[in-house]
Design a protein around this motif. Structure first.
Motif, mmCIF file in Angstrom:
data_model
loop_
_atom_site.group_PDB
_atom_site.id
_atom_site.type_symbol
_atom_site.label_atom_id
_atom_site.label_comp_id
_atom_site.label_asym_id
_atom_site.label_seq_id
_atom_site.Cartn_x
_atom_site.Cartn_y
_atom_site.Cartn_z
ATOM 1 N N ARG A 265 23.506 -7.740 -75.722
ATOM 2 C CA ARG A 265 24.518 -9.175 -75.781
ATOM 3 C C ARG A 265 25.850 -9.478 -75.132
ATOM 4 N NH1 ARG A 265 26.801 -10.628 -81.542
ATOM 5 N NH2 ARG A 265 24.772 -12.162 -81.826
ATOM 6 N N ALA A 266 25.729 -10.160 -74.244
ATOM 7 C CA ALA A 266 26.907 -10.223 -73.239
ATOM 8 C C ALA A 266 27.675 -11.294 -73.885
ATOM 9 C CB ALA A 266 26.768 -10.656 -72.050
ATOM 10 N N GLU A 267 29.379 -11.788 -73.543
ATOM 11 C CA GLU A 267 29.664 -12.942 -74.215
ATOM 12 C C GLU A 267 30.914 -13.340 -73.760
ATOM 13 O OE1 GLU A 267 29.824 -11.918 -78.316
ATOM 14 O OE2 GLU A 267 31.013 -10.830 -78.719
ATOM 15 N N SER A 268 31.301 -14.292 -73.933
ATOM 16 C CA SER A 268 32.517 -14.695 -73.440
ATOM 17 C C SER A 268 33.577 -15.303 -74.760
ATOM 18 C CB SER A 268 33.496 -15.642 -72.349
ATOM 19 O OG SER A 268 34.111 -15.707 -71.759
ATOM 20 N N ILE A 269 34.659 -15.181 -74.819
ATOM 21 C CA ILE A 269 35.527 -15.258 -76.153
ATOM 22 C C ILE A 269 37.237 -15.741 -75.258
ATOM 23 C CG2 ILE A 269 36.697 -14.861 -77.943
ATOM 24 C CD1 ILE A 269 34.956 -12.619 -78.454
ATOM 25 N N ASP A 270 37.305 -17.894 -75.529
ATOM 26 C CA ASP A 270 38.082 -18.348 -75.220
ATOM 27 C C ASP A 270 38.746 -18.312 -76.107
ATOM 28 O OD1 ASP A 270 40.455 -19.778 -74.116
ATOM 29 O OD2 ASP A 270 39.764 -20.545 -72.534
ATOM 30 N N ALA A 271 40.538 -17.768 -77.472
ATOM 31 C CA ALA A 271 40.842 -18.241 -77.598
ATOM 32 C C ALA A 271 42.353 -18.501 -78.199
ATOM 33 C CB ALA A 271 41.108 -17.343 -79.455
ATOM 34 N N GLY A 272 42.699 -19.548 -76.966
ATOM 35 C CA GLY A 272 44.109 -19.564 -76.992
ATOM 36 C C GLY A 272 44.889 -19.059 -75.739
ATOM 37 N N ALA A 273 45.453 -17.931 -76.305
ATOM 38 C CA ALA A 273 46.255 -17.116 -75.047
ATOM 39 C C ALA A 273 44.808 -15.559 -74.656
ATOM 40 C CB ALA A 273 47.457 -16.940 -75.207
ATOM 41 N N VAL A 274 44.309 -15.582 -75.507
ATOM 42 C CA VAL A 274 43.039 -14.769 -76.021
ATOM 43 C C VAL A 274 42.086 -15.054 -74.932
ATOM 44 C CG1 VAL A 274 41.394 -12.702 -76.632
ATOM 45 C CG2 VAL A 274 44.294 -13.034 -78.189
ATOM 46 N N ASP A 275 41.416 -14.259 -73.789
ATOM 47 C CA ASP A 275 40.628 -14.543 -72.718
ATOM 48 C C ASP A 275 39.666 -12.834 -73.481
ATOM 49 O OD1 ASP A 275 38.856 -15.707 -70.923
ATOM 50 O OD2 ASP A 275 40.003 -16.917 -69.776
ATOM 51 N N ASN A 276 38.767 -13.214 -73.522
ATOM 52 C CA ASN A 276 38.158 -11.955 -73.640
ATOM 53 C C ASN A 276 36.684 -11.760 -73.225
ATOM 54 O OD1 ASN A 276 37.290 -9.146 -74.119
ATOM 55 N ND2 ASN A 276 37.205 -9.463 -76.486
ATOM 56 N N ASP A 277 36.390 -10.884 -71.895
ATOM 57 C CA ASP A 277 34.774 -11.049 -71.465
ATOM 58 C C ASP A 277 34.271 -9.656 -71.801
ATOM 59 O OD1 ASP A 277 34.726 -13.412 -70.749
ATOM 60 O OD2 ASP A 277 35.276 -12.686 -68.181
ATOM 61 N N ARG A 278 33.264 -9.623 -72.660
ATOM 62 C CA ARG A 278 33.138 -8.549 -73.154
ATOM 63 C C ARG A 278 31.174 -8.292 -73.056
ATOM 64 N NH1 ARG A 278 34.584 -7.877 -80.041
ATOM 65 N NH2 ARG A 278 33.189 -9.940 -80.457
ATOM 66 N N HIS A 279 30.904 -6.815 -73.232
ATOM 67 C CA HIS A 279 29.136 -6.407 -73.498
ATOM 68 C C HIS A 279 28.986 -5.986 -74.109
ATOM 69 C CE1 HIS A 279 28.099 -8.313 -69.627
ATOM 70 N NE2 HIS A 279 29.441 -8.263 -68.693
ATOM 71 N N ARG A 280 28.274 -5.606 -74.855
ATOM 72 C CA ARG A 280 27.628 -4.879 -76.494
ATOM 73 C C ARG A 280 26.225 -5.149 -76.198
ATOM 74 N NH1 ARG A 280 30.712 -8.254 -81.665
ATOM 75 N NH2 ARG A 280 31.209 -6.023 -81.836
ATOM 76 N N VAL A 281 26.078 -3.794 -77.592
ATOM 77 C CA VAL A 281 24.692 -3.677 -77.726
ATOM 78 C C VAL A 281 24.606 -3.661 -79.276
ATOM 79 C CG1 VAL A 281 24.760 -0.745 -77.035
ATOM 80 C CG2 VAL A 281 22.540 -1.579 -76.822
ATOM 81 N N ARG A 282 22.960 -3.863 -79.795
ATOM 82 C CA ARG A 282 22.952 -3.698 -80.492
ATOM 83 C C ARG A 282 21.567 -2.508 -80.462
ATOM 84 N NH1 ARG A 282 21.245 -7.921 -85.486
ATOM 85 N NH2 ARG A 282 19.342 -7.825 -84.454
#
Length: 399
Positions: free
Chosen positions: A82-99
């Motif tokens: 999983r690759a995802e990008s989160i934009d929550a106001g002042a928070v800008d978080n790009d992250r990669h994950r695995v399951r």
């Protein structure tokens, strides 16, 4: 965040473009395609004979199941990147994950079986994903499933242990997290006429000095004949969360995942949740069209007690391996028990609303991919809700 968005959009466009080219190539030369099919069929008949050829029309799932079976044991697993990008106001978080998950089922007798599955995870019961971080440290593997099941009758089953959530939900519903596997017992009944029922009793927290916190529920529903051109399922459920009010949040003692807290940081409400869910699929649509609705109300809470979600999924016949989905949901602050809700919508918390768009590519095989865009608002009970945007690309494999 912009670079990840561009990469995800490029991947999705490339898949779509390549699929379109292949479809047009077949349509431009149907005679050549027909002759190729005839030659392959003739070669197959000569190699395996007519009787063996008839068996090739059985569902692929049965072939894979037999390949993963050893005596009374059967094995299955899956992995996701999983690759995802989160934009929550002042928070800008790009992250990669695995399951990753791997499990085994054992047939003890003709009516009894047991199942055991291991999974990655970081303690959240709603998600088995690991985030790339932690200085390359060894990561956690835990027990995802461990239960016994007894088929009392062909229509009736009883299970106990750490088991899959028993209640039926529409495919796109976000009311319960997809990786949630509770602990306790459940009973499931499904008649040939289409009626079904599920009952459960789960343990949230066991205590030595006072009463336990538990969850009990009952669901009744009906599903139509799966072979019909129009199929539908409708179900009503009631779930009672006992001895939750006045307790610290159960996962970490701090985060209520949207629910109201009192001045001492304890959950303000119990949760007595009534639900009504429905899903209908039309196969006569040029391809397939599915509509769903899911509504819930917490009878214990005096306000902010309603949750609803509705959406549509389309699988066009021209692009038979593609699925396009959309839903809108509004989850008020105390409508659902936040610690069990889907971990993506609204950042995994109640007190949220918004849209979810999805495009899925599912070819015939053991892999699939899904591109999602969630445009949500969080803290909607306040005077100043904040935006929450999520772009997510999943690539899934099964074996």
């Amino acid at each position: 965040m912009s670079s990840l968005r561009v990469a995800i959009a490029w991947c999705a466009s490339a898949c779509l473009f390549s699929t379109q080219i292949q479809a047009e190539a077949v349509e431009n030369d149907p005679a050549a395609e027909l002759e190729s099919l005839r030659q392959r069929l003739k070669a197959l008949e000569e190699k395996v004979g007519a009787d063996a050829l008839a068996r090739t029309h059985e569902p692929a799932a049965s072939d894979s199941a037999s390949a993963n079976r050893l005596g009374r044991l059967s094995f299955a697993g899956d992995a996701r990147y999983r690759a995802e990008s989160i934009d929550a106001g002042a928070v800008d978080n790009d992250r990669h994950r695995v399951r990753a998950r791997f499990g085994v089922e054992a047939s003890v007798t003709d009516t009894m079986m047991t199942a055991f599955r291991l999974s990655t995870g970081e303690g959240d019961p709603r998600s088995a994903h690991l985030t790339f971080s932690g200085g390359y440290s060894r990561r956690s593997i835990g027990i995802d499933l461990a239960y016994l099941q007894w088929a009392v009758a062909p229509e009736l089953r009883v299970a106990a242990g750490k088991l899959p959530y028993p209640n039926w939900q529409p495919a796109q519903s976000i009311f319960i997290g997809g990786d949630f596997n509770p602990e306790g017992w459940s009973t499931s009944y499904a008649s040939q006429s289409g009626w079904f029922a599920n009952a459960h009793h789960f343990w949230l927290q066991t205590r030595l000095d006072e009463a336990d916190s538990r969850q009990s529920g009952l669901q009744l529903g009906f599903t139509s004949d799966a072979k019909g051109a129009t199929r539908f399922t409708v179900a009503a459920a009631y779930t009672d969360f006992m001895r939750v009010a006045g307790r610290k949040p159960f996962l970490d003692g701090v985060n209520p995942y949207g629910n109201s807290l009192n001045a001492a940081g304890e959950l303000q409400n119990d949760f007595n949740i009534a639900e009504l869910a429905s899903e209908v699929t039309f196969e006569r649509y040029p391809g397939s069209l599915t509509l769903f609705t899911h509504v819930a109300r917490n009878a214990y809470a005096g306000e902010n007690d309603i949750a609803y979600a509705t959406g549509v999924t389309v699988s066009p016949s021209r692009w038979k391996h593609w699925r396009f989905g959309y839903q809108y949901a509004r989850i008020e602050k105390d409508a659902l028990f936040g610690q069990l809700m889907d971990g993506d919508f609204g950042g995994g918390s109640t007190d949220s609303r918004g849209h979810a768009f999805r495009v899925a590519y599912r070819p015939q095989g053991r892999w699939s991919s899904t591109l999602s865009y969630l445009r949500n608002d969080v803290n909607i009970s306040s005077t100043a809700p904040q935006p929450f945007d999520l772009i997510q690309l999943d690539i899934d494999f099964i074996y």
